[in-house]
Design a protein around this motif. Sequence first.
Motif: not given
Length: 131
Positions: A80-105
């Motif tokens: 749920r994106l309500d404040v700027t900190a949520d935006f930054h958390l999303l950016m971090t988690l998207v990076s984690l998601a990309l890494q998870a799909h690429q490096a930890w299949p």
Amino acid sequence: MTLAAQALTQLATWPDLAEAEPSCGIGQALRSAQVEIAHFHSDNDVDLHLTARAIRRFEEHLVATATVRLVPGSQWATLRLDVTADFHLLMTLVSLALQAHQAWPVPGDVPRAECNDHHSAVHPRGHLSEG
């Protein structure tokens, strides 16, 4: 411009992501070469495909924030994106998601076609292993 719209605009410029039609048919999506990564369902809600393994690994941290909601058995986390900190958390988690799909299949770690938008019971806090 909403935080979700800003996030979609910024993430669409990442070289490992491309805009796509979401498999759930609702909103807009971003995908990597392997899988769908994010579904932008509204001005505030984003479903993020983390993989079951990544959710298990970071579950304690994910449930520690009111921003993230998890559904038992789902490989998607809803933010749920309500404040700027949520935006930054999303950016971090998207990076984690990309890494998870690429490096930890993980063999057999195949996502269900449905993201969390199709689940009616979204649990905001507590560990998934708890009742």
